[in-house]
Design an enzyme around this catalytic site. Structure first.
Site, short mmCIF file in Angstrom:
data_model
loop_
_atom_site.label_atom_id
_atom_site.label_comp_id
_atom_site.label_asym_id
_atom_site.label_seq_id
_atom_site.Cartn_x
_atom_site.Cartn_y
_atom_site.Cartn_z
N GLY A 281 100.28 -112.04 -6.35
CA GLY A 281 100.94 -111.65 -5.11
C GLY A 281 102.31 -112.26 -4.84
O GLY A 281 103.11 -111.68 -4.12
N GLU B 75 103.23 -119.14 -2.48
CA GLU B 75 102.12 -118.23 -2.16
C GLU B 75 102.64 -116.99 -1.43
O GLU B 75 103.64 -117.06 -0.72
CB GLU B 75 101.11 -118.94 -1.25
CG GLU B 75 99.83 -119.36 -1.93
CD GLU B 75 98.90 -118.21 -2.32
OE1 GLU B 75 99.37 -117.09 -2.61
OE2 GLU B 75 97.69 -118.44 -2.35
N ASP C 161 95.87 -117.14 4.55
CA ASP C 161 94.98 -116.48 5.51
C ASP C 161 93.95 -117.51 6.00
O ASP C 161 94.22 -118.25 6.94
CB ASP C 161 94.35 -115.29 4.76
CG ASP C 161 93.44 -114.45 5.62
OD1 ASP C 161 93.51 -114.55 6.85
OD2 ASP C 161 92.64 -113.66 5.06
N VAL D 190 97.77 -106.83 5.37
CA VAL D 190 99.12 -106.39 5.04
C VAL D 190 99.30 -106.23 3.53
O VAL D 190 98.66 -106.94 2.74
CB VAL D 190 100.19 -107.36 5.60
CG1 VAL D 190 100.23 -107.30 7.11
CG2 VAL D 190 99.95 -108.80 5.14
N ASP E 209 98.80 -106.82 -2.44
CA ASP E 209 98.11 -105.60 -2.81
C ASP E 209 96.82 -105.37 -2.02
O ASP E 209 96.32 -106.25 -1.34
CB ASP E 209 97.73 -105.64 -4.30
CG ASP E 209 96.53 -106.56 -4.54
OD1 ASP E 209 96.54 -107.70 -4.05
OD2 ASP E 209 95.57 -106.12 -5.20
P1 IMP Z 1 93.07 -117.42 1.83
O1 IMP Z 1 92.38 -118.25 0.78
O2 IMP Z 1 92.09 -116.76 2.76
O3 IMP Z 1 94.16 -118.15 2.56
O4 IMP Z 1 93.70 -116.18 1.10
C1 IMP Z 1 94.75 -116.25 0.26
C2 IMP Z 1 94.83 -115.02 -0.61
O5 IMP Z 1 94.10 -113.89 -0.08
C3 IMP Z 1 96.25 -114.57 -0.71
O6 IMP Z 1 96.92 -115.21 -1.76
C4 IMP Z 1 96.10 -113.08 -0.91
O7 IMP Z 1 95.96 -112.80 -2.29
C5 IMP Z 1 94.84 -112.71 -0.21
N1 IMP Z 1 95.10 -112.16 1.15
C6 IMP Z 1 94.80 -112.70 2.35
N2 IMP Z 1 95.20 -111.91 3.35
C7 IMP Z 1 95.77 -110.83 2.77
C8 IMP Z 1 96.40 -109.64 3.31
O8 IMP Z 1 96.54 -109.41 4.51
N3 IMP Z 1 96.87 -108.78 2.36
C9 IMP Z 1 96.77 -108.97 1.03
N4 IMP Z 1 96.20 -110.06 0.50
C10 IMP Z 1 95.71 -110.99 1.37
#
Ligand code: IMP
Length: 181
Positions: free
Chosen positions: A45, A100, A104, A154, A160
């Site tokens: 990403g 990154e 999220d 998003v 993606d």
């Molecule tokens: P986290 O571990 O929940 O912080 O997620 C991180 C990863 O989840 C990011 O590097 C993205 O690959 C994916 N991700 C989280 N939210 C989104 C979104 O809204 N769109 C696309 N990918 C997301």
């Protein structure tokens, strides 16, 4: 490129992204003046963000890549982070910034911080294009952030959904329930 029917709205335009990355580039160049810097891009990403940010850095820096996974084919985090591909280089004593696409829940970045700090870098910071703070499950301090986004799924500019929409030049909100796999 025409707006795909699965995109509900354009959240951050190409122009706004471009302007913000110029600003981030200036800030990082100032913070790391006369230091060596290694940008660790988290696949897949962050690649478009990395390539634009890199061209806005006015200092000597190298890049490396890592791939982790916390999302399957769903738009929700599984909470489990797995290493898919490790760095090529040793980061001992280096000034590292994790690049990154979006933070999220924070679980991915938290895993990366723990994993990389064990290798004793000189310094370790995080730069995220997007911050989605409303969905955080773990407290994370983000050093550089492009934009804060609402709790929506998003895509575009590298992000993606099931391997699609990375090539959109903007960040858009996905009409998630209308997308067929
Ligand atoms: P986290 O571990 O929940 O912080 O997620 C991180 C990863 O989840 C990011 O590097 C993205 O690959 C994916 N991700 C989280 N939210 C989104 C979104 O809204 N769109 C696309 N990918 C997301």
């Amino acid at each position: 490129m025409d707006k795909p029917k699965e995109i509900e709205e354009i959240l951050i335009t190409e122009k706004r992204i471009e302007r913000r990355i110029i600003e981030l580039g200036k800030t990082i160049s100032k913070d790391y003046k006369s230091k060596n810097l290694l940008l660790v891009s988290i696949l897949k990403g962050s690649i478009i963000f990395l390539s634009d940010l890199l061209r806005n850095l006015n200092l000597s820096c190298d890049i490396d890549f890592m791939s982790v996974s916390s999302y399957g084919k769903q738009a929700e985090s599984s909470g489990i982070v797995r290493m898919i591909m490790d760095l090529k280089e040793d980061i001992y004593d280096k000034n590292v910034i994790i690049i990154e696409d979006i933070v999220d829940t924070g679980l991915t970045v938290s895993y990366l911080m723990k994993n990389l700090s064990l290798r004793k870098p000189g310094s370790l910071k995080i730069c995220a294009l997007l911050d989605k703070p409303s969905n955080r499950k773990i407290k994370i301090n983000l050093d550089y952030v492009g934009f804060t986004v609402p709790n929506k799924f998003v895509v575009g500019y590298g992000l993606d959904y099931n391997g699609k929409f990375r090539n959109l030049p903007y960040v858009g909100v996905l009409k998630i329930y209308n997308v067929k796999n």
